[in-house]
Design a protein around this motif. Structure first.
Motif, PDB file in Angstrom:
ATOM      1  N   VAL A   1      -2.441  -2.762   4.507  1.00 39.59           N
ATOM      2  CA  VAL A   1      -1.698  -2.173   3.380  1.00 39.59           C
ATOM      3  C   VAL A   1      -0.356  -1.688   3.906  1.00 39.59           C
ATOM      4  O   VAL A   1      -0.216  -1.386   5.085  1.00 39.59           O
TER       5      VAL A   1
ATOM      6  N   TRP B   1       3.133   0.762   2.339  1.00 41.71           N
ATOM      7  CA  TRP B   1       3.846   1.424   1.248  1.00 41.71           C
ATOM      8  C   TRP B   1       5.303   1.646   1.631  1.00 41.71           C
ATOM      9  O   TRP B   1       5.635   1.762   2.822  1.00 41.71           O
TER      10      TRP B   1
ATOM     11  N   ASN C   1      -0.686   3.112   5.894  1.00 39.32           N
ATOM     12  CA  ASN C   1      -1.936   3.807   5.566  1.00 39.32           C
ATOM     13  C   ASN C   1      -1.991   3.991   4.057  1.00 39.32           C
ATOM     14  O   ASN C   1      -1.156   3.443   3.329  1.00 39.32           O
ATOM     15  N   LEU C   2      -2.937   4.772   3.556  1.00 37.61           N
ATOM     16  CA  LEU C   2      -3.090   4.948   2.108  1.00 37.61           C
ATOM     17  C   LEU C   2      -2.546   6.289   1.631  1.00 37.61           C
ATOM     18  O   LEU C   2      -2.863   6.733   0.544  1.00 37.61           O
ATOM     19  N   THR C   3      -1.711   6.980   2.461  1.00 38.04           N
ATOM     20  CA  THR C   3      -1.176   8.291   2.082  1.00 38.04           C
ATOM     21  C   THR C   3       0.353   8.273   2.108  1.00 38.04           C
ATOM     22  O   THR C   3       0.973   8.784   3.036  1.00 38.04           O
TER      23      THR C   3
ATOM     24  N   PHE D   1       4.038  -0.835  -3.325  1.00 35.40           N
ATOM     25  CA  PHE D   1       2.850  -0.882  -2.477  1.00 35.40           C
ATOM     26  C   PHE D   1       2.401  -2.320  -2.355  1.00 35.40           C
ATOM     27  O   PHE D   1       2.398  -3.065  -3.333  1.00 35.40           O
TER      28      PHE D   1
ATOM     29  N   VAL E   1      -0.590  -4.950  -0.678  1.00 36.94           N
ATOM     30  CA  VAL E   1      -1.940  -5.069  -0.124  1.00 36.94           C
ATOM     31  C   VAL E   1      -2.152  -6.521   0.293  1.00 36.94           C
ATOM     32  O   VAL E   1      -1.832  -7.434  -0.470  1.00 36.94           O
TER      33      VAL E   1
ATOM     34  N   PHE F   1      -3.062   2.029  -5.605  1.00 41.72           N
ATOM     35  CA  PHE F   1      -2.919   1.768  -4.162  1.00 41.72           C
ATOM     36  C   PHE F   1      -3.967   2.560  -3.356  1.00 41.72           C
ATOM     37  O   PHE F   1      -4.527   2.067  -2.384  1.00 41.72           O
ATOM     38  N   ALA F   2      -4.252   3.805  -3.799  1.00 41.15           N
ATOM     39  CA  ALA F   2      -5.165   4.690  -3.061  1.00 41.15           C
ATOM     40  C   ALA F   2      -6.579   4.109  -2.971  1.00 41.15           C
ATOM     41  O   ALA F   2      -7.375   4.529  -2.125  1.00 41.15           O
ATOM     42  N   GLN F   3      -6.906   3.112  -3.834  1.00 42.87           N
ATOM     43  CA  GLN F   3      -8.272   2.570  -3.853  1.00 42.87           C
ATOM     44  C   GLN F   3      -8.495   1.452  -2.825  1.00 42.87           C
ATOM     45  O   GLN F   3      -9.624   1.008  -2.626  1.00 42.87           O
TER      46      GLN F   3
ATOM     47  N   GLU G   1      -9.171   0.695   0.195  1.00 41.71           N
ATOM     48  CA  GLU G   1      -9.707   1.042   1.515  1.00 41.71           C
ATOM     49  C   GLU G   1      -9.732  -0.212   2.381  1.00 41.71           C
ATOM     50  O   GLU G   1     -10.067  -1.300   1.893  1.00 41.71           O
TER      51      GLU G   1
END
Ligand code: ZN
Ligand code: ZN
Ligand code: ZN
Length: 357
Positions: A189, A191, A287-289, A310, A312, A331-333, A335
């Protein structure tokens, strides 16, 4: 458009009984003495000279002549009884007025040859100066030519071409919108978040002087067209159309032109400080943050618009599929290693994703 009177000219009428052309103000034919019938229209002379006779001009302004209901004679507007038969003119019908008879014929028209003795006569003459013959024999109007029927041809090639274009459109449409379901696993991923940095930048602008606040310094002023109006004004340029002759119903034509005034005003340049993007601060991560950039601003800077994107990457049987979104909550989903069902179009683009059950 403001109408302007250029002057007045004599019109003409053609006697329907003997074909003689008569000066407009004349009520009776100079050749056979017949009064001008109501349905005989005024026409333009071959050459129109502005008349100076104040009486004629007054007549032209006084309104259209009326035809006596009893004997048909033309009488000036406002007349109570007919000059010919003394009949009451209360119910007399006025001649048509205001019709444009044509473009003002200011230029000298060529002399005309007498059809009987070939003597040359001025263009506006009605009878020959030598033999007194009629210079304007009525001519037979030519029958209008039949318009050729329009052929409508739509060639076979045209039809085939149209079908081919439609087929191509359907094919391209299907490439983008027909999708296959593919299962994939999140392999990476990324961002990106950016914020514009704005600063006050001097910008050159232009406006009419009366619209610029008086405390602003101006330069490079020049005359420019401000607007066009019907009424005269100082510092305006008058623009008139081609003069044309209008039937006043009195045998006298009014030559008029439509005019407008182009008003000019000072158009100046000036400099103002405006907020414009001068830089861009960007943060990236895998990362996802995601976080927003926090740039240090100088005193004459401020933050502008924000952008986030974002990305993926999924893997499916050795193939890579890239999906992009602007939604941080989606995007936060994603994993790492999670399983998803991808809708993939015919060009390999990921149109939508949903979690695999
Ligand atoms: Zn006549
Ligand atoms: Zn009469
Ligand atoms: Zn002649």
């Amino acid at each position: 458009m403001a109408k302007e009177t250029v002057g007045y000219v004599n019109l003409e009428w053609t006697c329907p009984f003997c074909g003689t052309k008569n000066p407009g103000p004349n009520k009776k034919c100079s050749n056979c003495g017949s009064p001008q019938p109501e349905d005989v229209k005024f026409e333009q002379a071959a050459q129109e000279t502005l008349i100076a006779d104040e009486q004629l001009i007054e007549r032209a302004k006084s309104g259209p002549d009326v035809h006596c209901p009893f004997c048909g004679t033309r009488n000036p507007a406002g007349t109570k009884t007919c000059a010919n038969c003394m009949g009451d003119l209360t119910d007399a019908t006025a001649r048509e007025k205001g019709k444009v008879v044509g473009k003002h014929r200011k230029e000298a028209a060529p002399d005309i040859a007498c059809p009987y003795c070939a003597t040359m006569n001025p263009a506006n003459a009605h009878t020959c100066s030598n033999c007194n013959g009629n210079l304007h024999e009525p001519t037979q109007p030519k029958p209008a030519a039949q318009p050729a029927p329009q052929k409508r041809k739509l060639g076979v090639i045209g039809i085939i071409g149209t079908v081919a274009v439609i087929a191509a459109c359907i094919f391209i449409f299907s490439l983008f919108f027909r999708t296959d379901d593919v299962s994939g696993r999140v392999s990476s991923v990324e961002w990106t978040r950016s914020v514009a940095i704005e600063g006050l930048v001097p910008v050159e602008r232009g406006a009419f002087l009366d619209e610029i606040p008086s405390d602003i310094a101006v330069y490079g002023c020049r005359e420019e067209l401000h607007h066009v109006q019907d009424d005269p004004a100082p510092n305006a340029e008058k623009i008139c159309g081609t003069p044309y002759t209008v039937d006043t119903g009195t045998g006298i034509g009014e030559v008029v032109q439509d005019c407008q005034y182009r008003v000019y005003a000072e158009y100046c340049s000036f400099t103002v400080d405006e907020w414009q993007q001068v830089d861009m601060a960007t943060e990236r991560g895998t990362n996802l943050t995601p976080i927003w950039p926090q740039p240090q601003l100088t005193a004459d800077q401020r933050l502008g618009g924000e952008q986030e994107q974002f990305e993926v990457v999924f893997e499916s049987d050795g193939r890579r599929y890239v999906y992009t979104t602007n939604s941080p909550s989606q995007f936060a989903q994603f994993e790492m290693g999670s399983e998803w069902i991808l809708q993939v179009n015919q060009l390999g683009g990921v149109v939508a994703v949903e979690p695999a059950r």
